[in-house]
Write an enzyme that holds these catalytic residues in place. Structure first.
Site, PDB file in Angstrom:
ATOM      1  N   HIS A   1      52.724  95.712  84.034  1.00  0.00           N
ATOM      2  CA  HIS A   1      53.977  96.035  84.952  1.00  0.00           C
ATOM      3  C   HIS A   1      53.935  97.125  84.642  1.00  0.00           C
ATOM      4  O   HIS A   1      55.331  97.043  85.417  1.00  0.00           O
ATOM      5  CB  HIS A   1      54.477  94.389  84.661  1.00  0.00           C
ATOM      6  CG  HIS A   1      54.374  93.047  84.851  1.00  0.00           C
ATOM      7  ND1 HIS A   1      53.651  92.946  85.689  1.00  0.00           N
ATOM      8  CD2 HIS A   1      54.647  92.379  83.952  1.00  0.00           C
ATOM      9  CE1 HIS A   1      53.055  91.588  85.612  1.00  0.00           C
ATOM     10  NE2 HIS A   1      53.672  91.343  84.718  1.00  0.00           N
TER      11      HIS A   1
ATOM     12  N   ASP B   1      45.176  88.616  81.990  1.00  0.00           N
ATOM     13  CA  ASP B   1      46.959  87.876  82.418  1.00  0.00           C
ATOM     14  C   ASP B   1      47.506  86.846  83.236  1.00  0.00           C
ATOM     15  O   ASP B   1      46.970  87.453  84.783  1.00  0.00           O
ATOM     16  CB  ASP B   1      47.533  89.255  82.123  1.00  0.00           C
ATOM     17  CG  ASP B   1      48.854  88.728  81.528  1.00  0.00           C
ATOM     18  OD1 ASP B   1      49.670  88.562  80.369  1.00  0.00           O
ATOM     19  OD2 ASP B   1      50.077  88.279  82.668  1.00  0.00           O
TER      20      ASP B   1
ATOM     21  N   HIS C   1      49.911  87.303  85.220  1.00  0.00           N
ATOM     22  CA  HIS C   1      50.858  87.907  86.032  1.00  0.00           C
ATOM     23  C   HIS C   1      49.275  89.495  86.537  1.00  0.00           C
ATOM     24  O   HIS C   1      49.077  89.635  85.467  1.00  0.00           O
ATOM     25  CB  HIS C   1      51.847  88.204  85.333  1.00  0.00           C
ATOM     26  CG  HIS C   1      52.769  87.400  84.858  1.00  0.00           C
ATOM     27  ND1 HIS C   1      52.827  86.783  83.808  1.00  0.00           N
ATOM     28  CD2 HIS C   1      53.481  86.545  85.205  1.00  0.00           C
ATOM     29  CE1 HIS C   1      53.414  85.776  82.779  1.00  0.00           C
ATOM     30  NE2 HIS C   1      54.272  85.476  84.269  1.00  0.00           N
TER      31      HIS C   1
ATOM     32  N   ASP D   1      48.938  84.464  78.940  1.00  0.00           N
ATOM     33  CA  ASP D   1      49.157  83.682  79.357  1.00  0.00           C
ATOM     34  C   ASP D   1      48.845  82.381  80.247  1.00  0.00           C
ATOM     35  O   ASP D   1      49.910  81.754  80.965  1.00  0.00           O
ATOM     36  CB  ASP D   1      50.211  84.241  79.704  1.00  0.00           C
ATOM     37  CG  ASP D   1      50.718  85.854  80.477  1.00  0.00           C
ATOM     38  OD1 ASP D   1      49.309  85.440  80.772  1.00  0.00           O
ATOM     39  OD2 ASP D   1      51.383  86.194  80.497  1.00  0.00           O
TER      40      ASP D   1
END
Ligand SMILES: [Zn+2]
Length: 284
Positions: free
Chosen positions: A106, A143, A145, A225
C-alpha cells in the site's frame, strides 16, 4: 527456496495491539529458525520508488506518530522498513522468500498507509532492473487487499506488469474492474470467495497475461489475509489454495522470488507460509 528474514523485525516497530505487530515475525521465525539473514536497503534503493523527502521523514521520526487512522510509526520504524526492503532485495537476488514486516504494497511514493511504509516488492523490482540486468518484471499479488501503492509506482511503466487478485470493493478501494491496462491486471474477488474463485481468476486472468509478458523475473506479493481464519477479511481461501497459488506463480518463469505482505492470524500464519513455500519449491 531460501527463506530470508531478520531477528530484529520481531522486535522493531512495535504497534501495541495493532494486527500488524512484531509477533507476526516472532511466530514465523520460531517456525523457520534456519533463515538467511537479510540486510537494510540503501537509501538510494528506496529512492527508486519513494521521494527523498518522504524517505528522510520516515527515517527521522523520533516519537509515536500516526500517519493515518490505521498506520502508526515510531523511532524504530525507519530501520524496520529499511530491513524489510533490503531483505526483499536479497530475496530477489537469491530467488528466495522474504519474511518481513512492515508490509509494503500500500505504500505510495510519498505516503505511508495500510500498515506500509516502503514498498518492499517495488523496491526489489527496481533493484533487480538496476543491478541484475533484469528487463521485465511481473509482480503477482494475492494479498486480499489491492496493492494500490505497487500499482501507482509502476503506472505507465510497461517494463513492470502488476497483477493483483483481491477482495473488491474493500480496503483501500482501488483495483476495480475499470482499472486495467497493457501491464495492469486487477481481478476482483467477492465476499466469501473461496478457492475456486481465486484459482479461476489466477488461471483465467493472471497466468495467461503474465506468460504473454514473458517476464525475466516474477516477484510475488505473498499476503495470507484472504485465508478463511484471517481477522481482516471476509474471504474463505484455504491453506491448500495458497500452496497452489505459489506453485502456479513459480511455474510462470524460472526466476521467482516472494515477499510477505499481510496475514494477521498468528496461529495460522506459519502454516500458510509453509504451504506457500512448498508450493514455490514444487516447481523449482
Ligand atoms: Zn492485506
Amino acid at each position: 527456496m531460501e527463506l530470508l528474514s531478520h531477528a530484529d523485525l520481531a522486535r522493531l516497530h512495535p504497534t501495541g495491539e495493532h494486527p500488524e505487530q512484531p509477533a507476526r515475525l516472532r511466530v514465523l521465525l520460531e517456525r523457520f529458525p534456519g533463515f538467511t539473514e537479510g540486510r537494510e536497503a540503501e537509501v538510494a534503493d528506496i529512492e527508486r520508488c519513494h521521494t527523498p523527502a518522504y524517505v528522510d521523514w520516515i527515517r527521522s521520526v523520533d516519537r509515536e506518530t500516526w500517519f493515518t487512522l490505521d498506520t502508526v510509526c515510531s523511532e524504530t520504524t525507519g530501520r524496520a522498513a529499511l530491513l524489510a526492503a533490503g531483505t526483499a532485495i536479497e530475496a530477489a537476488r537469491l530467488g528466495g522468500f522474504a519474511l518481513v514486516r512492515p508490509p509494503g504494497h500500500h505504500a505510495l511514493p510519498d505516503h505511508a498507509m495500510g500498515f506500509c511504509f516502503f514498498n518492499n516488492v517495488a523496491v526489489a523490482a527496481r533493484w533487480a532492473q538496476a543491478e541484475l540486468g533484469v528487463e521485465r518484471v511481473a509482480i503477482v499479488d494475492f494479498d486480499v487487499h489491492h496493492g494500490n501503492g505497487t500499482q501507482e509506482i509502476f503506472a505507465g511503466d510497461e517494463s513492470v506488469l502488476y497483477a493483483s487478485l483481491h477482495r473488491w470493493p474493500f480496503y483501500p478501494g482501488t483495483g476495480g474492474p475499470e482499472e486495467q491496462g497493457p501491464t495492469l491486471v486487477n481481478v476482483q474477488l467477492h465476499r466469501g470467495a473461496g478457492d475456486e474463485e481465486m484459482l479461476a481468476g489466477m488461471a483465467g486472468d493472471v497466468e495467461p497475461v503474465v506468460r504473454a509478458f514473458e517476464p525475466d523475473l516474477v516477484l510475488v506479493s505473498a499476503g495470507f489475509d484472504a485465508h478463511l481464519e484471517d481477522p481482516l477479511s471476509d474471504t474463505a481461501i484455504t491453506l491448500e489454495c495458497f500452496h497452489e497459488l505459489a506453485r502456479r506463480c513459480a511455474s510462470l518463469t524460472p526466476r521467482v522470488a516472494a515477499v510477505l505482505e499481510g496475514g494477521y492470524n498468528l496461529a495460522t500464519l506459519p502454516r500458510l507460509v509453509e504451504a506457500a513455500l512448498t508450493g514455490f519449491e514444487a516447481e523449482e
